[in-house]
Design an enzyme around this catalytic site. Structure first.
Site, short mmCIF file in Angstrom:
data_model
loop_
_atom_site.label_atom_id
_atom_site.label_comp_id
_atom_site.label_asym_id
_atom_site.label_seq_id
_atom_site.Cartn_x
_atom_site.Cartn_y
_atom_site.Cartn_z
N VAL A 22 0.86 -1.18 0.00
CA VAL A 22 0.00 0.00 0.00
C VAL A 22 0.89 1.22 0.00
CG1 VAL A 22 -1.99 -1.08 1.12
CG2 VAL A 22 -0.22 -0.03 2.52
N SER A 23 0.41 2.29 -0.63
CA SER A 23 1.18 3.52 -0.63
C SER A 23 1.02 4.19 0.73
CB SER A 23 0.71 4.45 -1.74
OG SER A 23 -0.61 4.85 -1.47
N ALA A 24 1.86 5.13 1.01
CA ALA A 24 1.81 5.83 2.29
C ALA A 24 0.47 6.54 2.48
CB ALA A 24 2.96 6.83 2.39
N ASP B 40 -2.51 5.52 1.06
CA ASP B 40 -3.56 4.50 1.17
C ASP B 40 -3.10 3.50 2.23
OD1 ASP B 40 -5.46 2.51 0.81
OD2 ASP B 40 -4.49 1.70 -0.97
#
Length: 191
Positions: free
Chosen positions: A14-16, A18
């Protein structure tokens, strides 16, 4: 994917922004080992959990990922990862894109097409860059990154010495980090 003999290894990213990985984890179902990280994913080398997973898997294992974009942001990187796993005798399953699973003839075909598209894309980008540079040079407008003045280099050194990150320093003096690094190491840096 019932043919694997080893472990089922899950990978989620997951991105920072999301932060919620629960949907990906749920989509993977039961796994023997889960690797999870919160990074943007642009660069495969900057993802420690991915590197750890690649070192962990053994012949006969199955790597399960929700979708190809969780594993890689570019077709070229995806193909390189598929090849790396294949060389270790590890299969790859995409929950959302079963047509790309590596244990089926259709998946192998689709990945071959993807590899060809990625190669064509790289060649096209290089060709466009070369054409653009040639046209800019012909118009007399092609210039390399701006050189920093000795005052800017001195200012940058002072800021770096006080602990300011180089990316911030580069923005402050109006250049890229690469230009800053070159200026700090180059012959004009002593001025």
């Amino acid at each position: 994917m019932n043919g694997h003999k080893g472990q089922v290894v899950g990978y989620v990213r997951v991105s920072a922004v999301d932060q919620n990985e629960a949907r990906q984890v749920a989509a993977l179902g039961d796994v023997d080992r889960l690797f999870s990280e919160k990074v943007s994913g642009k660069n495969v080398r900057d993802r420690p959990q991915l590197q750890e997973m690649l070192a962990y898997v053994r012949e006969g294992d199955l790597v399960r990922v929700k979708s190809p974009d969780r594993l890689s942001r570019s077709a070229g990187d995806l193909i390189a990862l598929v090849e790396q796993l294949k060389a270790k005798g590890v299969e790859l399953e995409f929950v959302d894109n079963p047509s790309l699973n590596t244990d089926t003839p259709q998946g192998a075909f689709m990945l071959t097409i993807l590899a060809a598209v990625a190669q064509l894309e790289r060649a096209t980008i290089r060709e466009r860059q070369a054409e653009g540079i040639a046209l800019a040079k012909a118009r007399g407008v092609y210039k390399r990154e701006p050189r920093l003045t000795s005052e800017q280099v001195a200012q940058a050194r002072d800021l770096i010495a006080t602990g300011v990150p180089k990316s911030v320093v580069a923005r402050k003096v109006g250049c890229s980090r690469q230009t800053l690094y070159r200026a700090m190491a180059g012959p004009c840096a002593s001025g």
